[in-house]
Design a protein around this motif. Structure first.
Motif, PDB file in Angstrom:
ATOM      1  N   LEU A  49       0.794  -1.237   0.000  1.00  0.00           N
ATOM      2  CA  LEU A  49       0.000   0.000   0.000  1.00  0.00           C
ATOM      3  C   LEU A  49       0.831   1.295   0.000  1.00  0.00           C
ATOM      4  N   SER A  50       2.117   1.192   0.344  1.00  0.00           N
ATOM      5  CA  SER A  50       2.991   2.386   0.441  1.00  0.00           C
ATOM      6  C   SER A  50       2.341   3.553   1.186  1.00  0.00           C
ATOM      7  N   PRO A  51       1.991   3.356   2.476  1.00  0.00           N
ATOM      8  CA  PRO A  51       1.398   4.464   3.228  1.00  0.00           C
ATOM      9  C   PRO A  51       2.420   5.568   3.492  1.00  0.00           C
ATOM     10  N   ASP A  52       1.929   6.754   3.854  1.00  0.00           N
ATOM     11  CA  ASP A  52       2.838   7.866   4.171  1.00  0.00           C
ATOM     12  C   ASP A  52       3.420   7.728   5.573  1.00  0.00           C
ATOM     13  N   PHE A  53       2.644   7.129   6.486  1.00  0.00           N
ATOM     14  CA  PHE A  53       3.173   6.852   7.821  1.00  0.00           C
ATOM     15  C   PHE A  53       2.401   5.728   8.488  1.00  0.00           C
ATOM     16  N   LEU A  54       2.953   5.247   9.601  1.00  0.00           N
ATOM     17  CA  LEU A  54       2.364   4.133  10.336  1.00  0.00           C
ATOM     18  C   LEU A  54       1.997   4.555  11.747  1.00  0.00           C
ATOM     19  N   ILE A  55       0.920   3.960  12.257  1.00  0.00           N
ATOM     20  CA  ILE A  55       0.630   4.006  13.692  1.00  0.00           C
ATOM     21  C   ILE A  55       0.587   2.533  14.089  1.00  0.00           C
ATOM     22  N   ILE A  80      10.403   4.845   7.204  1.00  0.00           N
ATOM     23  CA  ILE A  80       9.028   5.335   7.125  1.00  0.00           C
ATOM     24  C   ILE A  80       8.683   6.034   8.450  1.00  0.00           C
ATOM     25  N   PRO A  81       7.961   7.158   8.421  1.00  0.00           N
ATOM     26  CA  PRO A  81       7.549   7.773   9.676  1.00  0.00           C
ATOM     27  C   PRO A  81       6.611   6.830  10.439  1.00  0.00           C
ATOM     28  N   CYS A  82       6.871   6.665  11.731  1.00  0.00           N
ATOM     29  CA  CYS A  82       6.073   5.733  12.523  1.00  0.00           C
ATOM     30  C   CYS A  82       5.846   6.255  13.941  1.00  0.00           C
TER      31      CYS A  82
END
Length: 198
Positions: A49-55, A80-82
């Motif tokens: 999915l190539s998200p912009d960031f993760l939670i 990746i921002p997480c």
């Protein structure tokens, strides 16, 4: 909301907490592009999915959040921002999370204000990280270019009876005449030298 970072992957094994995150993120203007309830699925979804960031929760079945983030970052040029989420405020855990590449950290239970602040902190930290990476890459490129020019100068001095100053002037003239950058000219000369050796 920063439009550059609008697509989020949420990884949480507690369904009620997951629903809460989705509701909060929607209110804050973010788009949840995927959800997972274990680290293994998070790695696969992140790749797809190539998200912009993760939670991402830390304590999860199959693969914990720290291991999942390490695997995700191994496949990427840039981290990746997480934001890591945990029910524990254990210092050792926070230290592990930072080493794995987390840019922010939240302790459960979470309120929308906490999430909003954590996203802001994460994005600020991430922009600083990107600036450092850019600086490092530029320094590396400058060093590589300098080595290339030195090698080309050495070749001209050894094979065309030039002094160092003459070799440099030759490269500079060639650069001006061909409208190419100095490292490009140096690279061309070294390729030609290799071709002649064969």
């Amino acid at each position: 909301m920063n439009p550059k970072y609008s697509r989020v992957l949420v990884v949480e094994d507690e369904s009620i907490v997951l629903l809460g995150f989705k509701a909060f993120l929607a209110q804050l203007g973010y788009q949840v592009v995927g959800e997972a309830n274990n680290g293994k699925d998070a790695v696969a979804l992140c790749s797809r999915l190539s998200p912009d960031f993760l939670i991402m929760d830390i304590r999860m079945p199959e693969l914990d959040g720290i291991q999942a983030l390490e695997r995700i970052n191994q496949t990427r040029k840039l981290k990746i921002p997480c934001i890591f989420v945990s029910a524990y405020s254990d210092e050792a855990l926070i230290s592990q999370a930072k080493k794995a590449g987390a840019f922010s950290y939240l302790i459960k239970p979470i309120r929308i204000q906490d999430l909003h602040a954590a996203i802001d902190v994460m994005l600020e930290q991430y922009e600083q990280y990107l600036a450092l990476v850019k600086e490092r890459d530029q320094a590396k490129e400058m060093l590589e270019n300098r080595k290339l020019i030195e090698r080309a100068k050495g070749y001209l001095m050894d094979n065309f009876d030039m002094k160092e100053k003459q070799a440099m002037e030759f490269l500079q003239k060639k650069s001006r005449d061909t409208n190419k950058k100095l490292p490009e000219v140096a690279s061309g000369i070294l390729k030609m030298a290799d071709a002649w050796k064969q």
